[in-house]
Write an enzyme that holds these catalytic residues in place. Sequence first.
Site, mmCIF file in Angstrom:
data_model
loop_
_atom_site.group_PDB
_atom_site.id
_atom_site.type_symbol
_atom_site.label_atom_id
_atom_site.label_comp_id
_atom_site.label_asym_id
_atom_site.label_seq_id
_atom_site.Cartn_x
_atom_site.Cartn_y
_atom_site.Cartn_z
ATOM 1 N N ARG A 192 44.375 79.480 39.488
ATOM 2 C CA ARG A 192 43.408 78.376 39.490
ATOM 3 C C ARG A 192 43.756 77.429 40.631
ATOM 4 O O ARG A 192 44.912 77.030 40.769
ATOM 5 C CB ARG A 192 43.537 77.651 38.149
ATOM 6 N N CYS A 226 38.050 75.349 25.647
ATOM 7 C CA CYS A 226 37.951 75.244 27.107
ATOM 8 C C CYS A 226 36.554 74.917 27.619
ATOM 9 O O CYS A 226 36.405 74.470 28.751
ATOM 10 C CB CYS A 226 38.469 76.520 27.751
ATOM 11 N N LYS A 244 45.053 65.492 31.425
ATOM 12 C CA LYS A 244 43.780 65.627 32.146
ATOM 13 C C LYS A 244 43.105 64.283 32.373
ATOM 14 O O LYS A 244 43.052 63.458 31.460
ATOM 15 C CB LYS A 244 42.853 66.550 31.365
ATOM 16 N N LYS A 302 50.107 69.501 29.012
ATOM 17 C CA LYS A 302 49.118 69.264 30.064
ATOM 18 C C LYS A 302 48.510 67.859 29.948
ATOM 19 O O LYS A 302 48.528 67.250 28.851
ATOM 20 C CB LYS A 302 48.022 70.323 29.992
ATOM 21 N N CYS A 342 37.899 80.768 21.243
ATOM 22 C CA CYS A 342 38.936 80.304 20.312
ATOM 23 C C CYS A 342 38.901 78.788 20.239
ATOM 24 O O CYS A 342 38.197 78.149 21.020
ATOM 25 C CB CYS A 342 40.319 80.833 20.729
ATOM 26 N N ARG A 355 46.469 67.631 35.663
ATOM 27 C CA ARG A 355 45.672 68.759 36.174
ATOM 28 C C ARG A 355 44.591 68.279 37.154
ATOM 29 O O ARG A 355 44.514 67.102 37.480
ATOM 30 C CB ARG A 355 45.002 69.466 34.983
ATOM 31 N N CYS A 377 41.371 86.409 28.873
ATOM 32 C CA CYS A 377 42.109 85.358 28.172
ATOM 33 C C CYS A 377 42.893 85.930 26.996
ATOM 34 O O CYS A 377 42.311 86.502 26.066
ATOM 35 C CB CYS A 377 41.163 84.266 27.680
ATOM 36 N N CYS A 428 33.285 79.467 27.804
ATOM 37 C CA CYS A 428 34.590 79.690 28.438
ATOM 38 C C CYS A 428 34.717 81.157 28.852
ATOM 39 O O CYS A 428 33.859 81.978 28.545
ATOM 40 C CB CYS A 428 35.709 79.314 27.474
HETATM 41 FE FE1 SRM Z 1 41.578 76.042 28.986
HETATM 42 C C1 SRM Z 1 44.293 77.687 27.868
HETATM 43 C C2 SRM Z 1 40.623 78.752 30.665
HETATM 44 C C3 SRM Z 1 39.317 74.155 30.571
HETATM 45 C C4 SRM Z 1 41.905 73.611 26.582
HETATM 46 N N1 SRM Z 1 42.389 77.885 29.258
HETATM 47 C C5 SRM Z 1 43.581 78.336 28.698
HETATM 48 C C6 SRM Z 1 43.928 79.697 29.293
HETATM 49 C C7 SRM Z 1 44.796 79.459 30.501
HETATM 50 C C8 SRM Z 1 44.548 80.694 28.311
HETATM 51 C C9 SRM Z 1 46.040 80.793 28.222
HETATM 52 O O1 SRM Z 1 46.719 79.761 28.022
HETATM 53 O O2 SRM Z 1 46.552 81.908 28.334
HETATM 54 C C10 SRM Z 1 42.505 80.181 29.694
HETATM 55 C C11 SRM Z 1 42.443 81.204 30.816
HETATM 56 C C12 SRM Z 1 41.251 82.131 30.611
HETATM 57 C C13 SRM Z 1 40.991 82.995 31.777
HETATM 58 O O3 SRM Z 1 41.161 84.225 31.639
HETATM 59 O O4 SRM Z 1 40.590 82.496 32.817
HETATM 60 C C14 SRM Z 1 41.802 78.864 29.905
HETATM 61 N N2 SRM Z 1 40.330 76.363 30.435
HETATM 62 C C15 SRM Z 1 40.005 77.570 30.952
HETATM 63 C C16 SRM Z 1 38.805 77.479 31.883
HETATM 64 C C17 SRM Z 1 38.869 78.444 33.055
HETATM 65 C C18 SRM Z 1 37.536 77.715 31.035
HETATM 66 C C19 SRM Z 1 36.254 77.929 31.788
HETATM 67 O O5 SRM Z 1 35.515 78.773 31.317
HETATM 68 O O6 SRM Z 1 35.985 77.273 32.802
HETATM 69 C C20 SRM Z 1 38.873 75.983 32.236
HETATM 70 C C21 SRM Z 1 39.711 75.715 33.459
HETATM 71 C C22 SRM Z 1 39.746 74.258 33.765
HETATM 72 C C23 SRM Z 1 40.426 73.899 35.039
HETATM 73 O O7 SRM Z 1 39.871 74.190 36.089
HETATM 74 O O8 SRM Z 1 41.494 73.272 34.996
HETATM 75 C C24 SRM Z 1 39.558 75.427 31.009
HETATM 76 N N3 SRM Z 1 40.840 74.182 28.671
HETATM 77 C C25 SRM Z 1 39.811 73.638 29.386
HETATM 78 C C26 SRM Z 1 39.288 72.494 28.710
HETATM 79 C C27 SRM Z 1 38.090 71.654 29.141
HETATM 80 C C28 SRM Z 1 38.496 70.460 29.942
HETATM 81 O O9 SRM Z 1 39.676 70.292 30.274
HETATM 82 O O10 SRM Z 1 37.632 69.667 30.248
HETATM 83 C C29 SRM Z 1 40.031 72.346 27.545
HETATM 84 C C30 SRM Z 1 39.784 71.299 26.427
HETATM 85 C C31 SRM Z 1 40.263 69.964 26.771
HETATM 86 C C32 SRM Z 1 41.709 69.834 26.395
HETATM 87 O O11 SRM Z 1 42.564 70.142 27.215
HETATM 88 O O12 SRM Z 1 41.984 69.446 25.242
HETATM 89 C C33 SRM Z 1 41.015 73.406 27.542
HETATM 90 N N4 SRM Z 1 42.956 75.680 27.483
HETATM 91 C C34 SRM Z 1 42.886 74.652 26.571
HETATM 92 C C35 SRM Z 1 43.946 74.810 25.613
HETATM 93 C C36 SRM Z 1 44.245 73.866 24.423
HETATM 94 C C37 SRM Z 1 45.111 72.750 24.825
HETATM 95 C C38 SRM Z 1 45.533 71.920 23.652
HETATM 96 O O13 SRM Z 1 45.773 70.753 23.827
HETATM 97 O O14 SRM Z 1 45.657 72.413 22.557
HETATM 98 C C39 SRM Z 1 44.639 75.986 25.965
HETATM 99 C C40 SRM Z 1 45.832 76.606 25.241
HETATM 100 C C41 SRM Z 1 47.115 75.963 25.605
HETATM 101 O O15 SRM Z 1 47.223 75.124 26.509
HETATM 102 O O16 SRM Z 1 48.097 76.311 24.945
HETATM 103 C C42 SRM Z 1 43.984 76.506 27.127
HETATM 104 FE FE1 SF4 Z 2 40.592 81.438 26.210
HETATM 105 FE FE2 SF4 Z 2 40.202 80.018 24.008
HETATM 106 FE FE3 SF4 Z 2 40.117 78.840 26.392
HETATM 107 FE FE4 SF4 Z 2 38.174 80.436 25.716
HETATM 108 S S1 SF4 Z 2 38.700 78.534 24.657
HETATM 109 S S2 SF4 Z 2 39.265 80.479 27.673
HETATM 110 S S3 SF4 Z 2 39.205 81.970 24.504
HETATM 111 S S4 SF4 Z 2 41.891 79.746 25.487
#
Ligand code: SRM
Ligand code: SF4
Length: 564
Positions: free
Chosen positions: A74, A477, A210, A208, A473, A144, A434, A428
Amino acid sequence: MSEQKLAVNEYLKTDSDYLRGSIQQGLDTQVTGAFSDGDQQLIKFHGFYQQDDRDLRLERKAQKLEPLYSFMLRARVPGGICSPQQWLAVDEIASSLTSSNSIRLTTRQTFQYHGIPKRNLKTLIQGLDRQALDSIAACGDVNRNVMCNPNPHVSVLHQQAYDWAKKLSDELLPHTAAYAEIWLDKEKLLSVEDEVEPVYGNTYLPRKFKMAVAVPPDNDVDVYTNDLGFIAVAEAGELIGFNVVAGGGMGSTHGDVNTFPRLADELGFIAAQDCVEFAKAVMTVQRDWGNRVDRKRARLKYTIVDHGLAEFSAEVQQRSGIQLQAWRDVVIGDRGDRYGWVEGENKQWHLTLFIESGRVKDTAQGMLQTGLREIAKIHQGDFRMTANQNMIIANVDAADKAQIEQIAREHGLLRAELSATRGHSIACVALPTCSLAMAEAERYFPHFIDQVDALQQKHGISEQAIVVRITGCPNGCARPFAAEIGLVGKAPGKYNFYLGASYEGTRLNKMYRENVDEAVILTELDQLFGQYAAQGLADETFGNFTVRTGIVNAVTDAAKDFHG
Ligand code: SRM
Ligand code: SF4
């Protein structure tokens, strides 16, 4: 009281020699396509994750082969702005160094590559570096990618807001030279003793972090879902400061009442020039007070819940020396992007393109990757990625409009049939890359929205945009808990079904049906849309309707209400 054992990642960070770990050795090892378990955590700070293609897992296992490891990287692109020259390089890298042959625009205004073999990582990062792009701190327990409203039609204010977003991003970068040494072959200039992280320290943040900058009335960045949000306040079209919000986040775990999505609390107003120092103070409070024992409770939202907002706010003001002023009146409006052409204050034109789930790829449905490449070859302005996974071709001279529009049209980048709901909805990545996905999201999105569109047509409510968000899940995201209709993956083909968030992103939704399949969801939506068509008030959004009529109760306190 006995000392609680810290989370494993805390030891990894402390012992990592400022994020170096044994990444270099892992890179040099040819016998496996993977990194060691510890390094798999550290590489996130460098912007990438180890993955394997889940569609191929069973087949590989049957053949007694190691999973087909590859990496998702990323980039860090504050505010989502890049030049046509940068985009051409980004595109070339996707074609030459990744097996996915695609670029994925994310919900935080940047792009990802999937399917990078370990042997290509260094070449890829160096290719980005040649274009002044990088991936440091795009992932990991750090600040981030900083989001900022990219709509350039309000240019003066936008530029001012963007400048602060960029400064926030720059000032809060990790200082370690590990990225430059490992990936860019820079000399190790500093001894570890000299290498200090003024904001982070050697344990970085507990989790993380944000940030987003919103420019009202637009709330495309979904500012209340961020750990720290700045809402621009303007006078006579000029930025004077920010309303600050803190403690938002989406991530949760099914059935675990200690975890929940939460919208940020409103703290108050600060002058624009104070935003960096204020952000540093918020981050150091989180660094010192955040939970380092349980990573599931380690985000700022839980620190605020556990300490109380008043104590948190007082500590931030004391550390920063910045007094919060009274909240200023602002109107928060829409989270969608404006599709098509808009003329800016600067007399330049801006074309917003809908990119379904942000996937820039050439397929039978459209040659999106080629189309953007062809536009980049002639475009004199810039590209702007949006928080809705879309792309704005920004700052186009009137003379170049027709040619850019023609390229966009010929390559399927301009969708004539785009419905109001599809244009406001996101999903997402989920399967197959993922590792946390429990159900499909991106691959399911087109089909599901087709069904929603058909039901809206049936009930004569097609004009009404409904914010639909699907994730594989509960990590959230695509910010599904802030959607008017949210589907959150529970198992293959099964989703928890949420209703009732506000259209503007100022209220969370609530679970309406648990662990249901498409047939149940569509039957319910058919009935609900029928009720909405018959009983909805003038200008009432679908989310507000479901709350007003008691179909779901509004979530007033995420910690207590969310799990119902
Ligand atoms: Fe996310 C983890 C994709 C925005 C909350 N996110 C992941 C991972 C890296 C899975 C992993 O840990 O193995 C995913 C990779 C999937 C893949 O194959 O690409 C993933 N997140 C994404 C993206 C690519 C979704 C999308 O369809 O665009 C977004 C990339 C954002 C960026 O450019 O930085 C993405 N993730 C978000 C958001 C939305 C936001 O930030 O506005 C959230 C919710 C807001 C938040 O952070 O609470 C989000 N991602 C998570 C979480 C849960 C974090 C938590 O506090 O519990 C995880 C899991 C973790 O961190 O353990 C996670
Ligand atoms: Fe993966 Fe869950 Fe984030 Fe979707 S919401 S990209 S399934 S970690």
